[in-house]
Scaffold this active site. Structure first.
Site, mmCIF file in Angstrom:
data_model
loop_
_atom_site.group_PDB
_atom_site.id
_atom_site.type_symbol
_atom_site.label_atom_id
_atom_site.label_comp_id
_atom_site.label_asym_id
_atom_site.label_seq_id
_atom_site.Cartn_x
_atom_site.Cartn_y
_atom_site.Cartn_z
ATOM 1 N N ARG A 22 5.782 -3.942 7.864
ATOM 2 C CA ARG A 22 4.959 -3.229 8.872
ATOM 3 C C ARG A 22 4.297 -4.210 9.839
ATOM 4 O O ARG A 22 3.987 -3.865 10.979
ATOM 5 C CB ARG A 22 3.945 -2.322 8.191
ATOM 6 C CG ARG A 22 4.640 -1.259 7.327
ATOM 7 C CD ARG A 22 3.843 -0.015 7.075
ATOM 8 N NE ARG A 22 4.398 0.692 5.927
ATOM 9 C CZ ARG A 22 5.450 1.524 5.961
ATOM 10 N NH1 ARG A 22 6.062 1.789 7.091
ATOM 11 N NH2 ARG A 22 5.890 2.101 4.855
ATOM 12 N N LYS A 31 -1.552 -3.726 -0.404
ATOM 13 C CA LYS A 31 -0.178 -3.338 -0.043
ATOM 14 C C LYS A 31 0.766 -4.537 -0.113
ATOM 15 O O LYS A 31 0.424 -5.541 -0.717
ATOM 16 C CB LYS A 31 -0.195 -2.716 1.362
ATOM 17 C CG LYS A 31 -1.101 -1.504 1.467
ATOM 18 C CD LYS A 31 -0.568 -0.353 0.644
ATOM 19 C CE LYS A 31 -1.567 0.763 0.540
ATOM 20 N NZ LYS A 31 -1.195 1.774 -0.420
ATOM 21 N N ARG A 81 -3.078 -6.351 4.164
ATOM 22 C CA ARG A 81 -2.928 -5.868 5.533
ATOM 23 C C ARG A 81 -4.231 -5.775 6.317
ATOM 24 O O ARG A 81 -4.207 -5.856 7.543
ATOM 25 C CB ARG A 81 -2.253 -4.489 5.532
ATOM 26 C CG ARG A 81 -0.795 -4.577 5.251
ATOM 27 C CD ARG A 81 -0.121 -3.243 5.506
ATOM 28 N NE ARG A 81 1.269 -3.346 5.122
ATOM 29 C CZ ARG A 81 1.977 -2.360 4.588
ATOM 30 N NH1 ARG A 81 1.426 -1.191 4.383
ATOM 31 N NH2 ARG A 81 3.243 -2.553 4.284
ATOM 32 N N ARG A 84 11.467 9.470 -4.556
ATOM 33 C CA ARG A 84 11.163 10.572 -5.490
ATOM 34 C C ARG A 84 12.394 11.436 -5.751
ATOM 35 O O ARG A 84 12.609 11.912 -6.872
ATOM 36 C CB ARG A 84 10.024 11.424 -4.933
ATOM 37 C CG ARG A 84 8.663 10.731 -5.094
ATOM 38 C CD ARG A 84 7.652 11.352 -4.141
ATOM 39 N NE ARG A 84 6.300 10.894 -4.361
ATOM 40 C CZ ARG A 84 5.806 9.719 -3.938
ATOM 41 N NH1 ARG A 84 6.591 8.866 -3.318
ATOM 42 N NH2 ARG A 84 4.538 9.398 -4.155
ATOM 43 N N LYS A 125 10.781 7.304 3.121
ATOM 44 C CA LYS A 125 10.957 6.415 1.963
ATOM 45 C C LYS A 125 10.356 7.033 0.699
ATOM 46 O O LYS A 125 10.978 7.020 -0.359
ATOM 47 C CB LYS A 125 10.300 5.059 2.278
ATOM 48 C CG LYS A 125 10.347 4.056 1.141
ATOM 49 C CD LYS A 125 10.336 2.626 1.660
ATOM 50 C CE LYS A 125 8.985 2.187 2.176
ATOM 51 N NZ LYS A 125 8.166 1.527 1.147
ATOM 52 N N SER A 126 9.159 7.576 0.808
ATOM 53 C CA SER A 126 8.507 8.165 -0.374
ATOM 54 C C SER A 126 9.357 9.299 -0.944
ATOM 55 O O SER A 126 9.531 9.416 -2.160
ATOM 56 C CB SER A 126 7.140 8.747 0.004
ATOM 57 O OG SER A 126 6.267 7.728 0.381
ATOM 58 N N ASP A 173 -0.656 3.767 5.565
ATOM 59 C CA ASP A 173 0.369 2.806 5.990
ATOM 60 C C ASP A 173 0.416 2.626 7.508
ATOM 61 O O ASP A 173 1.221 1.835 8.018
ATOM 62 C CB ASP A 173 1.752 3.257 5.488
ATOM 63 C CG ASP A 173 1.871 3.132 3.967
ATOM 64 O OD1 ASP A 173 1.089 2.369 3.358
ATOM 65 O OD2 ASP A 173 2.737 3.814 3.384
ATOM 66 N N SER A 181 -4.618 7.228 -4.808
ATOM 67 C CA SER A 181 -3.298 6.585 -4.761
ATOM 68 C C SER A 181 -2.213 7.545 -5.249
ATOM 69 O O SER A 181 -2.220 7.983 -6.399
ATOM 70 C CB SER A 181 -3.292 5.332 -5.643
ATOM 71 O OG SER A 181 -1.962 4.958 -5.920
ATOM 72 N N GLN A 203 0.796 6.711 -5.724
ATOM 73 C CA GLN A 203 1.637 6.014 -6.702
ATOM 74 C C GLN A 203 1.079 6.203 -8.111
ATOM 75 O O GLN A 203 1.829 6.453 -9.057
ATOM 76 C CB GLN A 203 1.721 4.520 -6.358
ATOM 77 C CG GLN A 203 2.497 4.275 -5.062
ATOM 78 C CD GLN A 203 2.542 2.820 -4.660
ATOM 79 O OE1 GLN A 203 1.941 1.958 -5.293
ATOM 80 N NE2 GLN A 203 3.259 2.533 -3.585
HETATM 81 C C1 S3P Z 1 3.285 5.618 -1.466
HETATM 82 C C2 S3P Z 1 1.930 5.678 -1.589
HETATM 83 C C3 S3P Z 1 1.007 4.786 -0.883
HETATM 84 C C4 S3P Z 1 1.689 4.080 0.278
HETATM 85 C C5 S3P Z 1 3.036 3.546 -0.091
HETATM 86 C C6 S3P Z 1 3.945 4.677 -0.542
HETATM 87 C C7 S3P Z 1 4.111 6.552 -2.260
HETATM 88 O O1 S3P Z 1 0.518 3.813 -1.788
HETATM 89 O O2 S3P Z 1 0.882 3.041 0.777
HETATM 90 O O3 S3P Z 1 3.630 2.904 1.013
HETATM 91 O O4 S3P Z 1 5.287 6.767 -1.921
HETATM 92 O O5 S3P Z 1 3.585 7.104 -3.235
HETATM 93 P P1 S3P Z 1 -0.731 4.136 -2.763
HETATM 94 O O6 S3P Z 1 -0.355 5.290 -3.572
HETATM 95 O O7 S3P Z 1 -0.923 2.910 -3.598
HETATM 96 O O8 S3P Z 1 -1.875 4.386 -1.844
#
Ligand code: S3P
Length: 441
Positions: free
Chosen positions: A398, A348, A352, A29, A24-25, A321, A169, A171
């Site tokens: 999840r 999240k 969680r 991207r 997914k990440s 995760d 993080s 993100q």
């Molecule tokens: C992700 C980063 C993680 C993760 C999320 C996906 C990403 O979050 O928990 O499911 O794709 O960059 P954080 O960056 O807030 O830790």
């Protein structure tokens, strides 16, 4: 249509080979970077989940077109800051924190105000962690006390920033990197280590980004406003989805599984380190490097004797995760497992950490909590025979997966609600389970 499932039997032994949903990440991207490239990028094996489909809808709203031809997504970008934005645009990120935070990074130079909204769960998540650096770049942001809806208006007077990202993080880090693409000059980030797919993808695109890794931090510098060409990308399997099948196999009897073609980026495989320390024998075979990312087939088999773990918090970000499903292994391990500093889990799609503890208690496991540290008292003899209904767990995908794996390995008669939550990250989850013999109604 019903939105629940019933599981009444444990899964029988299996010996199988599967492919899980794409990462997914990396899917998100690849779309966002294709939207900034010059020309038509071709992405195969894109995860077709709600979070990713919302990413496609988002770039379309911002004036970037795409077409799916057979299994290839063709995305036509017009370069950095090449969006064609209309007045009063509203972006709906649905359930996806990654989409919401990363897209803000690409909007620091927009000429019109854009409104960002999300679903109930996303609307409960704090955006101050990205609002702060975005304002430093010069973007104008209005929010509902750091929560959605957020209005962002870009500026032509962007400046590069120096930023310490100390949450760990990805993100936040990626939001800053994407803003830096638009900004003149060199942006520098000192980031606590977290998944590094954005950086690896930019390197693969030969974008001028420099990274120095130390054991706990990354020093990243990005030269802004360089264009890059369209690219081809084939998205590998998601370790976060594989995690549920790895644990299914470990906790089942006399079973074996090969999970093909999974991304094993070192910043994502905390779960493997943790489970192997607990006595599992998970192996990577057929390792290769593809566009800067490590890929392998994962080999896993059932394991009767599992040991508790004193989990070093430096593994937290690489397993962030996966802790819910790791807790299930701790519940079946001999001894007390200790996990520390897990506050990020509560930020999240649902809280969680709180819900994970509630779940363990529901299945009869003793958990002690001090702040964000927990001790799980494992019980290797744990099997269930009661009735369970999972309904107050806030539609977190999840938690749905965790409930299914618990039912299939420990037993009990389960009604599990919010089936459609699987669409956010792993729509083929139930189909794969049924294919390997799980009885699900
Ligand atoms: C992700 C980063 C993680 C993760 C999320 C996906 C990403 O979050 O928990 O499911 O794709 O960059 P954080 O960056 O807030 O830790």
């Amino acid at each position: 249509m019903t939105n629940h499932i019933f599981i009444k039997d444990r899964i029988k032994s299996f010996n199988t080979k599967i492919t899980v949903g794409s990462d997914k990440s990396i899917s998100i991207r690849s779309i966002l970077l294709a939207s900034q490239a010059v020309g038509v990028s071709k992405i195969t094996n894109l995860l077709e989940s709600d979070d990713v489909l919302n990413t496609l809808k988002t770039i379309r709203k911002l004036g970037v077109s795409y077409k799916k031809i057979k299994n290839v997504y063709n995305i036509e970008g017009y370069g950095i800051n090449g969006f064609n934005i209309k007045k009063n645009t509203i972006i709906d990120a649905g359930n996806s924190g990654t989409l919401a935070r990363l897209i803000l990074g690409l909007l620091v130079k927009t000429k019109y105000k854009i409104k960002l909204i999300g679903d109930k769960s996303l609307s409960k998540r704090d955006f101050s962690r990205v609002i702060k650096p975005l304002r430093l770049f010069g973007a104008n942001i209005k929010s509902n006390n750091n929560f959605l809806p957020i209005e962002i208006e870009g500026t032509n007077f962007l400046r590069p920033i120096q930023y310490s990202e100390d949450i760990g993080s990805a993100q936040v880090k990626s939001c800053i990197i994407l803003s830096a693409l638009n900004s003149p000059g060199i942006t520098c980030i000192n980031a606590k280590r977290s998944r590094d797919h954005t950086e690896l993808m930019l390197k693969f695109l030969k974008y001028p980004i420099k990274i120095k890794n130390s054991s706990e931090f990354q020093a990243i510098s990005i030269q802004g406003q360089n264009q890059f060409n369209a690219f081809n990308y084939n998205v590998p399997g998601d370790i976060s989805s594989a995690a549920f099948f790895i644990v299914l196999t470990i906790l089942s009897t006399k079973s074996k599984m090969i999970i093909k073609n999974v991304n094993i980026n070192p910043s994502r495989i905390g779960i493997i380190t943790i489970l192997n320390k607990m006595g599992a024998a998970i192996k990577f075979k057929n390792k290769k490097i593809y566009n800067g990312e490590k890929i392998a087939d994962i080999y896993v088999k059932s394991k009767k004797n599992l040991f508790s773990i004193n989990c070093p918090s430096k593994l937290n970000s690489s397993a962030i995760d996966e802790f819910l499903i790791i807790f299930l292994v701790a519940a079946k391990a001999k001894g007390v497992s200790r996990f520390k500093e897990l506050g990020e889990m509560n930020k999240k799609e649902s809280k969680r950490l709180d819900l994970g503890i509630k779940f363990l208690k529901l299945i009869g496991i003793k958990v002690d909590r001090y702040k964000n540290n927990i001790n799980i008292r494992g019980n290797p003899d744990l099997f269930l025979s009661d009735n369970f209904e999972m309904k107050d767990f806030l539609k977190d995908h999840r938690i749905f997966f965790l409930s299914c794996i618990t039912a299939l390995t420990l037993g009990g008669k389960w009604k599990i609600n919010d089936k459609d939550s699987i669409n956010s990250s792993f729509p083929s989850f139930l189909k794969i389970l049924k294919n390997i013999g799980a009885k699900i109604n």
